[in-house]
Write an enzyme that holds these catalytic residues in place. Sequence first.
Site, short mmCIF file in Angstrom:
data_model
loop_
_atom_site.label_atom_id
_atom_site.label_comp_id
_atom_site.label_asym_id
_atom_site.label_seq_id
_atom_site.Cartn_x
_atom_site.Cartn_y
_atom_site.Cartn_z
N LYS A 61 0.84 -1.20 0.00
CA LYS A 61 0.00 0.00 0.00
C LYS A 61 0.87 1.25 0.00
CE LYS A 61 -1.74 1.45 4.07
NZ LYS A 61 -1.41 2.83 4.45
N ASN A 62 1.90 1.26 0.88
CA ASN A 62 2.70 2.48 1.05
C ASN A 62 3.74 2.69 -0.02
OD1 ASN A 62 1.13 3.00 3.23
ND2 ASN A 62 2.66 2.47 4.76
N ARG A 93 -4.73 10.66 4.71
CA ARG A 93 -3.65 11.63 4.84
C ARG A 93 -2.62 11.49 3.71
NH1 ARG A 93 -2.32 13.53 8.71
NH2 ARG A 93 -0.13 13.55 8.12
N CYS A 138 -4.73 12.69 12.98
CA CYS A 138 -5.38 11.38 12.85
C CYS A 138 -5.23 10.70 14.21
CB CYS A 138 -4.76 10.56 11.74
SG CYS A 138 -3.28 9.72 12.21
N ARG A 152 0.67 14.55 13.20
CA ARG A 152 1.21 14.25 11.86
C ARG A 152 1.21 15.49 10.95
NH1 ARG A 152 -1.14 8.58 9.95
NH2 ARG A 152 0.61 8.70 8.52
N PRO A 153 1.90 16.54 11.34
CA PRO A 153 1.98 17.74 10.50
C PRO A 153 2.73 17.46 9.20
CG PRO A 153 3.49 17.90 12.35
CD PRO A 153 2.69 16.67 12.58
N VAL A 154 2.64 18.42 8.28
CA VAL A 154 3.33 18.28 6.99
C VAL A 154 4.30 19.44 6.78
CG1 VAL A 154 1.56 16.87 5.85
CG2 VAL A 154 1.34 19.37 5.85
N ASP A 155 4.80 20.01 7.89
CA ASP A 155 5.68 21.17 7.80
C ASP A 155 6.95 20.90 7.00
OD1 ASP A 155 5.89 19.56 10.28
OD2 ASP A 155 7.77 20.64 10.49
N GLN A 156 7.45 19.66 7.04
CA GLN A 156 8.68 19.34 6.31
C GLN A 156 8.44 19.31 4.80
OE1 GLN A 156 11.70 19.03 8.08
NE2 GLN A 156 10.32 19.81 9.66
N ASP A 163 4.94 0.55 12.11
CA ASP A 163 3.70 -0.08 11.58
C ASP A 163 3.56 -1.54 12.01
OD1 ASP A 163 3.53 1.66 8.37
OD2 ASP A 163 3.11 2.27 10.43
N ILE A 184 8.11 7.00 17.04
CA ILE A 184 7.74 7.75 15.83
C ILE A 184 6.50 8.60 16.04
CG2 ILE A 184 7.12 7.58 13.39
CD1 ILE A 184 9.95 6.62 13.85
N ARG A 228 -8.59 -0.64 4.88
CA ARG A 228 -7.72 0.37 4.24
C ARG A 228 -6.38 -0.23 3.85
NH1 ARG A 228 -7.52 6.01 7.27
NH2 ARG A 228 -6.20 6.25 5.45
C1 EPZ Z 1 4.35 6.93 6.48
O1 EPZ Z 1 3.55 7.95 7.05
C2 EPZ Z 1 3.44 5.73 6.34
N1 EPZ Z 1 2.34 6.06 5.43
C3 EPZ Z 1 2.92 5.32 7.72
O2 EPZ Z 1 2.14 4.14 7.54
C4 EPZ Z 1 4.11 5.00 8.62
O3 EPZ Z 1 3.63 4.70 9.91
C5 EPZ Z 1 5.05 6.22 8.69
O4 EPZ Z 1 5.44 6.60 7.34
C6 EPZ Z 1 6.31 5.94 9.49
O5 EPZ Z 1 6.99 4.85 8.95
C7 EPZ Z 1 2.58 6.06 4.09
O6 EPZ Z 1 3.67 5.81 3.63
C8 EPZ Z 1 1.40 6.38 3.21
P1 EPZ Z 1 6.34 10.29 8.55
P2 EPZ Z 1 4.09 9.47 7.08
O7 EPZ Z 1 6.21 11.54 7.76
O8 EPZ Z 1 4.97 9.70 5.92
C9 EPZ Z 1 6.55 13.64 11.92
C10 EPZ Z 1 0.24 2.81 7.76
O9 EPZ Z 1 -0.16 2.21 8.76
N2 EPZ Z 1 6.48 14.60 10.80
O10 EPZ Z 1 7.49 9.38 8.28
O11 EPZ Z 1 2.92 10.35 7.31
C11 EPZ Z 1 5.29 12.80 12.06
O12 EPZ Z 1 4.34 13.49 12.85
C12 EPZ Z 1 0.74 4.23 7.87
O13 EPZ Z 1 0.32 2.29 6.60
C13 EPZ Z 1 6.50 15.97 11.08
O14 EPZ Z 1 6.56 16.38 12.24
O15 EPZ Z 1 4.99 9.45 8.39
C14 EPZ Z 1 5.80 11.54 12.72
O16 EPZ Z 1 5.87 11.76 14.11
C15 EPZ Z 1 0.48 4.79 9.25
N3 EPZ Z 1 6.43 16.85 10.05
C16 EPZ Z 1 7.20 11.38 12.14
O17 EPZ Z 1 7.58 12.68 11.64
C17 EPZ Z 1 6.37 16.44 8.72
O18 EPZ Z 1 6.33 17.31 7.82
C18 EPZ Z 1 7.32 10.38 11.00
O19 EPZ Z 1 6.27 10.67 10.11
C19 EPZ Z 1 6.36 15.06 8.47
C20 EPZ Z 1 6.42 14.15 9.52
#
Ligand code: EPZ
Length: 416
Positions: free
Chosen positions: A22-23, A92, A116, A121-125, A304, A326, A396
């Site tokens: 999926k991912n 998301r 969620c 889970r912000p997207v600031d990066q 995960d 995480i 999902r």
């Molecule tokens: C991906 O989510 C996966 N989803 C998640 O799988 C997985 O749990 C996660 O990576 C960690 O491995 C997909 O690939 C579609 P991150 P993602 O950005 O990219 C923080 C599942 O069950 N962060 O690596 O959203 C964030 O809050 C899902 O299939 C910021 O602060 O995760 C988290 O604490 C759940 N700012 C950490 O970083 C940002 O701009 C890692 O998040 C981005 C992230």
Amino acid sequence: MDKLLIEGGLPLCGETSVSGAKNSALPMLTAALLTTEPVTFSNVPELNDIGTMLRLLAQMGVKVDRQGSTVTLDASGLDQPVAPYEMVKTMRASILVLGPLVARMGDARVSLPGGCAIGARPVDQHIKGLQAMGAQIAVEQGYVHAKCRRLTGARLFTDMVTVTGTENLMMAACLAAGDTVIENAAREPEVVDLANCLVAMGAQISGAGSDVIRIRGVERLHGATHRVMPDRIETGTYLCAAAATGGNIRLTGASVSHLDAVVDKLMDAGCEIVAERDAIRLKAPARLTAVSIRTAPYPAFPTDMQAQFMAIDAVADGTSIIRETIFENRFMHAVELIRLGADIKIDGNTAVVRGVAQLDGATVMATDLRASAGLVIAGLAAQGKTLVDRIYHLDRGYEGLEQKLTALGARVRRVR
Ligand code: EPZ
């Protein structure tokens, strides 16, 4: 609302297949926005999240042709670079259209995903990286509005390892003018699979899989065909289900190479695991040994798989410590496991799990995708009947869940 009725206490034995990841498929589908030529993906899992992404792309003007697990996308008619809140709020991962839309159209309006269950889970990066590449970004009325005639290659550094952040920026950089370096990049196998797909489309990328990814921007990308890699989290989930029930299973289409951390912990717990060329086998011991885990970015133990392993430790011999590093709120399955008789104490991002000899079936509620998987595993191990509510979370991320569990000898039934 569908529920899953499980008759637990039976060892999982038998064979089933693993679906596409999926991912990996989700970012790959958005990569099709980067070209005006058709892109064909095979081994795409039939999941609700995939359906949501395809509907999101179609409302932008992308032609979607889906034949089972093969999907062809044609973004030549892309004319509506907008991802509306109604669609983004249910998934998301929709944020993954931001980078490709800015790179291809120079303009994108993508709803902020909102929090969620497992965290803010912000997207600031994602935003910071696109701004560094020259995008003007305004965040207003809950939308990210990004504009840029053409992105410029830059040296990017993410404050923390972010999987979709790395993927968004890597896709955007493919069409930028000049070179981009992403430092502190995510090393997940799904990032590598996406990079391989982009290279097949004509992108110039090196270093995917390491924490420094280099992208040389090109004028345009072309069509390609790409096969989605096997889902390592689905694989790990079924391995944990077999381990927790004293089972003996074989998973075909699975690749053990991306699961080292999980395989190591399952072996520490007493499981015998054999990797074949295109399959993986697991034989569980009569009683598992408790094993502590600490989640971290790949190649460490994946977040995960944390809920699934908590279910294992709940019935293992001994006490284990589970550290979730995480996400800030990814222990919601713990209180549900306690309803099944588990002995778990939560303190911040640490859980202390004292294995019990037996769990007893009960009604439990799923809260997020992987928490639900943990509850299913516990229900399979528990004596008696377990009813898992809100299993739309499972739909999902797990293709054909009941069919695959039934193939492994489980007694499960979906009830409306
Ligand atoms: C991906 O989510 C996966 N989803 C998640 O799988 C997985 O749990 C996660 O990576 C960690 O491995 C997909 O690939 C579609 P991150 P993602 O950005 O990219 C923080 C599942 O069950 N962060 O690596 O959203 C964030 O809050 C899902 O299939 C910021 O602060 O995760 C988290 O604490 C759940 N700012 C950490 O970083 C940002 O701009 C890692 O998040 C981005 C992230």
